[in-house]
Design an enzyme around this catalytic site. Structure first.
Site, short mmCIF file in Angstrom:
data_model
loop_
_atom_site.label_atom_id
_atom_site.label_comp_id
_atom_site.label_asym_id
_atom_site.label_seq_id
_atom_site.Cartn_x
_atom_site.Cartn_y
_atom_site.Cartn_z
N CYS A 1 0.87 -1.19 0.00
CA CYS A 1 0.00 0.00 0.00
C CYS A 1 0.89 1.22 0.00
O CYS A 1 2.10 1.14 0.13
CB CYS A 1 -0.86 0.01 1.27
SG CYS A 1 -1.84 -1.46 1.47
N TRP B 1 -3.83 -1.64 -1.26
CA TRP B 1 -3.85 -2.86 -2.07
C TRP B 1 -4.26 -3.95 -1.11
O TRP B 1 -3.45 -4.40 -0.29
CB TRP B 1 -2.48 -3.14 -2.67
CG TRP B 1 -2.50 -4.33 -3.60
CD1 TRP B 1 -2.16 -5.62 -3.29
CD2 TRP B 1 -2.91 -4.36 -4.96
NE1 TRP B 1 -2.32 -6.43 -4.38
CE2 TRP B 1 -2.79 -5.69 -5.42
CE3 TRP B 1 -3.38 -3.40 -5.85
CZ2 TRP B 1 -3.11 -6.07 -6.71
CZ3 TRP B 1 -3.70 -3.77 -7.14
CH2 TRP B 1 -3.55 -5.09 -7.57
N ASN C 1 1.07 -0.10 6.06
CA ASN C 1 1.45 -0.86 4.87
C ASN C 1 2.18 -2.09 5.38
O ASN C 1 3.18 -1.98 6.09
CB ASN C 1 2.36 -0.03 3.97
CG ASN C 1 2.95 -0.88 2.84
OD1 ASN C 1 2.32 -1.84 2.41
ND2 ASN C 1 4.17 -0.58 2.44
N GLU D 1 8.24 -20.83 -18.88
CA GLU D 1 8.13 -19.45 -18.39
C GLU D 1 9.27 -18.60 -18.90
O GLU D 1 9.08 -17.46 -19.33
CB GLU D 1 8.05 -19.43 -16.86
CG GLU D 1 8.00 -18.05 -16.24
CD GLU D 1 6.84 -17.18 -16.75
OE1 GLU D 1 5.90 -17.70 -17.39
OE2 GLU D 1 6.91 -15.96 -16.54
N LYS E 1 8.75 -15.16 -21.21
CA LYS E 1 9.33 -13.85 -20.86
C LYS E 1 10.11 -13.28 -22.05
O LYS E 1 9.96 -12.13 -22.43
CB LYS E 1 10.25 -14.00 -19.65
CG LYS E 1 9.51 -14.22 -18.34
CD LYS E 1 8.91 -12.97 -17.81
CE LYS E 1 7.46 -12.77 -17.76
NZ LYS E 1 6.46 -13.75 -17.81
N GLU F 1 7.68 -12.34 -24.95
CA GLU F 1 6.69 -11.26 -24.78
C GLU F 1 7.32 -9.90 -24.59
O GLU F 1 6.69 -8.90 -24.90
CB GLU F 1 5.72 -11.59 -23.67
CG GLU F 1 6.29 -11.62 -22.28
CD GLU F 1 5.20 -11.84 -21.23
OE1 GLU F 1 4.04 -11.46 -21.48
OE2 GLU F 1 5.50 -12.38 -20.17
N HIS G 1 12.39 -36.05 -30.66
CA HIS G 1 11.15 -36.44 -31.36
C HIS G 1 10.74 -35.38 -32.37
O HIS G 1 9.58 -35.31 -32.75
CB HIS G 1 10.05 -36.69 -30.33
CG HIS G 1 10.38 -37.81 -29.40
ND1 HIS G 1 10.34 -39.14 -29.77
CD2 HIS G 1 10.84 -37.78 -28.12
CE1 HIS G 1 10.72 -39.89 -28.76
NE2 HIS G 1 11.04 -39.10 -27.74
N LYS H 1 -2.05 -6.04 -19.48
CA LYS H 1 -1.72 -6.64 -18.19
C LYS H 1 -2.77 -7.66 -17.79
O LYS H 1 -2.46 -8.70 -17.26
CB LYS H 1 -1.60 -5.56 -17.10
CG LYS H 1 -1.17 -6.11 -15.74
CD LYS H 1 0.19 -6.78 -15.82
CE LYS H 1 0.57 -7.51 -14.55
NZ LYS H 1 1.78 -8.36 -14.70
#
Ligand code: AGP
Length: 609
Positions: A2, A75, A101, A481, A485, A488, A504, A604
């Site tokens: 926050c 948040w 926070n 992953e 990254k 993208e 294969h 996002k």
């Protein structure tokens, strides 16, 4: 995560200054906002759910009297984003206002104790206990100072916090205290400020004092006084001049949010270790009872599900089926039933494909569980039980800190399930829990030692036309992953698949100089993986290996390598092993002149199917 801010002005009203500062902290959280000021011995509060601009339009946050005040942009971690849960929170008499926070781990016990003594709570937050603890401390005779009451209070708190307190009993002071969550002070000749981050007051002053962990600060127009919480000893510290441009400051000095968020991972991983036991146990119970479990997500969250399927199988002997959400209905829409459990994973909690899968599952009476970073999101409303992963807002379009946080939460679930099913001994449990608790430190080491290497490797391969990412076992998820990254944010075509699959078909692509990234933890797959590396080397591939430190055997086979600390158990290995690949993708984007925060064609949160 926050945003907190407050000020004491020599002249003029604090409220508009607070409002403007909260706008500069909005990237730290934006599901609710509130301010409190003191004027003529009275406390004035305005707060509501919603973004700052919307709440201001409805409530006029500038219209609060008084030259002293505090403000908070939230948040949510505990308690949905509703007006009643927005900060500031007050004591029973409405004389003390607190903003916070962080995460108070022992709030439930403290709250129970206070309720037993007659305190009446309004919110579902952890923060509210702080206001009532200060109220109790001030009831002593003779009453302590506000600072001493806050000091007594924070010593009872477990977890992370940066808090600020004002009270009508000492209307000219603000008391702040910090443990882990950030806190800085700003000073100039007409005012004194505190904030979570420097950007909040940088347009007002560039003289900042960093408050360290375990310190409590008294702010007044005379200046600031810092003491150690442990022994009340005084601390002297001079303001530093900040030379960041405001734009840089919003990213705490990092050039892009993505790099800032990669570096926030240790703190986020610590936050995932502060989850409410109750929710973890409840979710583990649902998983234990399920006839079949689908792990449903998109993109990076799907890769977290893929890794988690190895965790659930290896630790709890529970078969789970990771499914890409956009395929779930086609693949399982007819077979999912009342005995099915769907664990949907979505950092935004709003991904249309994931929610569509959840809706079909609910229509067929399946049990829906949720893991998300966004409290109050649709996924939290449609889940029977959900867990908030507490990573704080992720501004960069590429998921980084939310991915490793998801892995941490899922490994905790797998551990609880293993214990519930008697599949691991207490020693194994203790060993894995100890390693899980060390993950933040492990990632800190990687960020400190491998960032330069990532820059070099990105520079070396910036013109490569395509990359392979290969792993075996749970490292297959890490490979997927790492590939996502790079694709993208650096727009480099990349292919990922289990290393055993190369022969294969895909290996036909390999030509001399073809970069192949191997994920090589020293687990059961290590030996076979060496064979896969040799296959690629024989065809002239350039091997980029992510290895455990000291793995000379693979380092000698690789053209380039990243080293991560050894001793991380296989089921936790995606967390350390993805970190260098996040850095590689980031620096590849920089090398190629792209903005890693806003990659082309991507959003996002993908709220369209
Ligand atoms: C990850 O880097 C991407 N931005 C994207 O694949 C993302 O993970 C996916 O859209 C799922 O988002 P969610 O976790 O909010 O559901």
């Amino acid at each position: 995560m926050c945003g907190i801010f407050g000020c004491i002005l020599k002249n003029g009203n604090a409220a508009p200054v607070i409002h403007a500062a909260l706008k500069r902290l909005e990237y730290r959280g934006y599901d609710s906002v509130g301010e409190a000021t003191i004027s003529n011995g009275k406390l004035f509060i305005k707060k509501d759910q919603g973004k700052i601009d919307d709440v201001h339009k409805a409530r006029n946050l500038d219209d609060l009297p008084g030259s002293i005040g505090i403000g908070h942009t939230r948040w949510a971690t505990h308690g949905a984003p509703l007006e009643i849960n927005a900060h500031p929170h007050v004591d029973c008499h409405g004389q003390i206002a607190v903003i916070h926070n962080g995460i108070i781990e022992n709030y439930a016990d403290l709250k129970q104790e206070l309720e037993n003594r007659g305190h009446v709570f309004k919110s579902k937050t952890d923060t509210e206990v702080i206001a009532h603890l200060i109220e109790r401390a001030l009831e002593a005779f003779p009453p302590p100072s506000l600072a001493d009451a806050v000091l007594e209070t924070v010593k009872k708190l477990d977890g992370s916090y940066s808090i600020a307190v004002i009270s009508t009993k000492e209307p000219d002071k603000i008391i702040c205290a910090r443990h882990e969550s950030p806190l800085v002070i700003g000073v100039n000749e007409n005012a004194i400020y505190f904030a979570s981050d420097i950007p909040a007051f940088l347009p007002l002053t560039n003289k900042a004092v960093i408050v360290d962990d375990g310190e409590i600060v008294t702010l007044s127009l005379k200046g600031f006084e810092i003491r150690k919480i442990a022994d009340s000893s005084m601390v002297s510290r001079e303001p530093k001049l900040i030379d960041w441009a405001p734009e840089m400051a919003v990213k705490q000095g990092y050039p892009y949010f993505m790099l800032k968020e990669i570096h926030e991972q240790p703190a986020c991983l610590r936050n995932t270790l502060r989850l409410q036991e109750h929710y973890l146990d409840l979710m583990a119970t649902f998983l234990d009872r399920a006839r079949e479990v689908y792990l449903v997500a998109c993109g990076t969250s799907y890769h977290a599900c893929l890794a988690s399927s190895y965790m659930f199988s290896k630790l709890a002997f529970l078969a789970t089926y990771p499914v890409i959400a956009s395929e779930f209905v086609e693949q399982h829409g007819k077979s999912v039933n009342i005995d099915s459990t769907i664990l949907a994973v979505s950092q935004s909690g709003e991904t249309a494909d994931t929610l569509a899968s959840v809706n079909v599952a609910r229509q067929r009476a399946a049990t829906v569980l949720g893991l998300t970073n966004t409290i109050g999101s649709t996924l939290t409303r449609v889940s029977r039980v959900y867990i908030g992963q507490q990573s704080g807002p992720e501004i960069g379009v590429a998921a980084t800190k939310t991915f490793t946080s998801q892995l941490s939460v899922m490994s905790q679930l797998a551990l609880r399930l293993a214990k519930k099913r008697g599949k691991v001994s207490q020693d194994e449990m203790d060993y894995l829990a100890e390693k899980l608790n060390k993950l933040p430190e492990t990632v800190e080491t990687i960020l400190r030692t491998q960032e330069e290497k990532a820059k070099q490797i990105a520079k070396k391969y910036k013109d490569a036309k395509v990359f392979f990412f290969l792993g075996r076992g749970i490292s297959t998820a890490t490979a997927y992953e790492g590939r996502l990254k790079l694709m993208e944010i650096a727009y480099v075509p990349a292919i990922a698949f289990p290393a055993g699959e190369s022969k294969h078909g895909p290996i036909s692509l390999v030509e001399p100089g073809f970069p192949v990234v191997f994920i090589c933890p020293k687990d059961d797959t290590h030996k076979t993986l060496i064979g896969n590396i040799m296959e690629m080397k024989a065809r002239g591939a350039s091997i980029i290996a992510v290895v455990e430190e000291g793995d000379e055997e693979i380092k000698n086979l690789a053209e380039d390598f990243f080293e991560v600390p050894k001793g991380v158990p296989e089921v936790l290995s995606p967390v350390p092993f993805i970190t260098p690949l996040q850095l590689l993708a980031y620096y590849m984007a920089i090398e190629k002149g792209f903005n890693p925060d806003t990659p082309r064609n991507l959003a996002k949160s993908v709220t369209v199917k």
